[in-house]
Enzyme design. Sequence first.
Site, mmCIF file in Angstrom:
data_model
loop_
_atom_site.group_PDB
_atom_site.id
_atom_site.type_symbol
_atom_site.label_atom_id
_atom_site.label_comp_id
_atom_site.label_asym_id
_atom_site.label_seq_id
_atom_site.Cartn_x
_atom_site.Cartn_y
_atom_site.Cartn_z
ATOM 1 N N ASP A 16 -84.343 25.984 20.075
ATOM 2 C CA ASP A 16 -85.577 26.757 19.869
ATOM 3 C C ASP A 16 -85.363 27.954 18.956
ATOM 4 O O ASP A 16 -86.101 28.160 17.998
ATOM 5 C CB ASP A 16 -86.148 27.256 21.206
ATOM 6 N N ARG A 96 -84.508 39.466 31.423
ATOM 7 C CA ARG A 96 -85.352 39.755 30.257
ATOM 8 C C ARG A 96 -85.434 41.239 29.906
ATOM 9 O O ARG A 96 -85.320 41.595 28.732
ATOM 10 C CB ARG A 96 -86.770 39.194 30.454
ATOM 11 N N ASP A 125 -91.719 34.601 30.601
ATOM 12 C CA ASP A 125 -90.725 35.364 29.851
ATOM 13 C C ASP A 125 -91.333 36.184 28.720
ATOM 14 O O ASP A 125 -90.882 37.280 28.426
ATOM 15 C CB ASP A 125 -89.623 34.429 29.338
ATOM 16 N N SER A 179 -85.432 22.304 29.709
ATOM 17 C CA SER A 179 -85.501 23.717 29.349
ATOM 18 C C SER A 179 -84.631 24.464 30.352
ATOM 19 O O SER A 179 -84.927 24.488 31.548
ATOM 20 C CB SER A 179 -86.944 24.212 29.419
#
Length: 403
Positions: A16, A96, A125, A179
């Site tokens: 990604d 994060r 996210d 993922s």
Amino acid sequence: MSKIEKIVLSYSGGLDTAIILKWLQETYGCAVVTFTADLGQGEELEPARAKAEMSGIKDIRIVDLREEFVRDFVFPMLRANALYEGQYLLGSSIARPLIAKHLVGIAREVGADAVAHGATGKGNDQLRFELAVNALDPSIKVIAPWRQWNIRSRMQLLEYAEKHRIPVPSDKCGEAPFSIDANLLHTSTEGKILENPAEVAPNHVYQRTVDPVNAPDTPEIITIGFERGDPVSVNGKSMTPAALLTELNGLGGRHGIGRLDLVENRFIGMKSRGIYETPGGTILLAAHRGIESITLDRAAAHLKDEIMPRYAELIYNGFWFAPEREMLQALIDHSQAFVSGEVTLRLYKGSASVISRTSPCSLYSADLVTFEESAIAYDHHDAEGFIRLNGLRLRSWAARNSR
Ligand code: ARG
């Protein structure tokens, strides 16, 4: 689109973000700095450097954040015994804000006007990254390619990769990978067959824990030392935060501890199904509750438990850098002043059970609670009055009901 001069991209080197890097260069035609955080994801980070170099990146940052992650993010959260929706140990959620903090730091250092991330427009996210950037430096713009480009599915993503000769990795079975988000606290796996909650997760989904069925038949006994709410040693050996969590991940993984198959409610509005593996974190939660059980006053402990869901939801929703999270943190940290001592646990086929606890600051009084005769002044008649008064309104209520 306003002119952007320089972008700092949160870059794992995976498919990604490799595509995002290409797309940013094509779309903005500006300098891109890549930032790769080592959060103990257990992947080689040098390939990320090589890939960024091949894409013509001049400024490549690879930073080991493992100690900061565990010390300043995981442990403060653990002090609260935080679980989202009663079960999720928040392994992705808590990483994060740390990544965002460093994105902002690098952006300031290199004079970038924007940061970019690879989170999709459907997940949590994106909120966690962007709310953190908002809170830390409102002058920095955020670019979220997944919400801007016209790639709408993983299928189209793979086509884009092919067109631009970006290698597409495959999983152990030769298929497109799930993922996955991994760090020292957990591995989270979503997508593909897991999107149907009626389907049982196949075995190869699990990456860092054995199936409890195949875990050793002999239990393993371990002791964890705590100081002021934070774990500091395993089996008497002092360790740094990251080393301690790494050690417990090894032990927990071997005993099949910390697997979770969960359907959760995302902040953005949909339900999603994921598989989590949090071996060390699961052991630490049990151990922390164990040491708190003898060192916290009842009302203090219950107040912590009342605010815990609220605190966990703040972290899940992306409000780590928000005044209300800091206020709750102050309350939680204050409660930990005497949460010191040792907890012994038995690890066995998927479970981590507390089997003993000791503390120099214990509130536990065997003398007080004993079924035997006790030297401590405790008048049994006090209990009689206590019950009579607590029962007063119940007697009135019952009398009225039977009228
Ligand atoms: N659903 C989890 C959360 O919101 C994990 C998200 C990232 N995981 C992933 N496999 N992409 O915290």
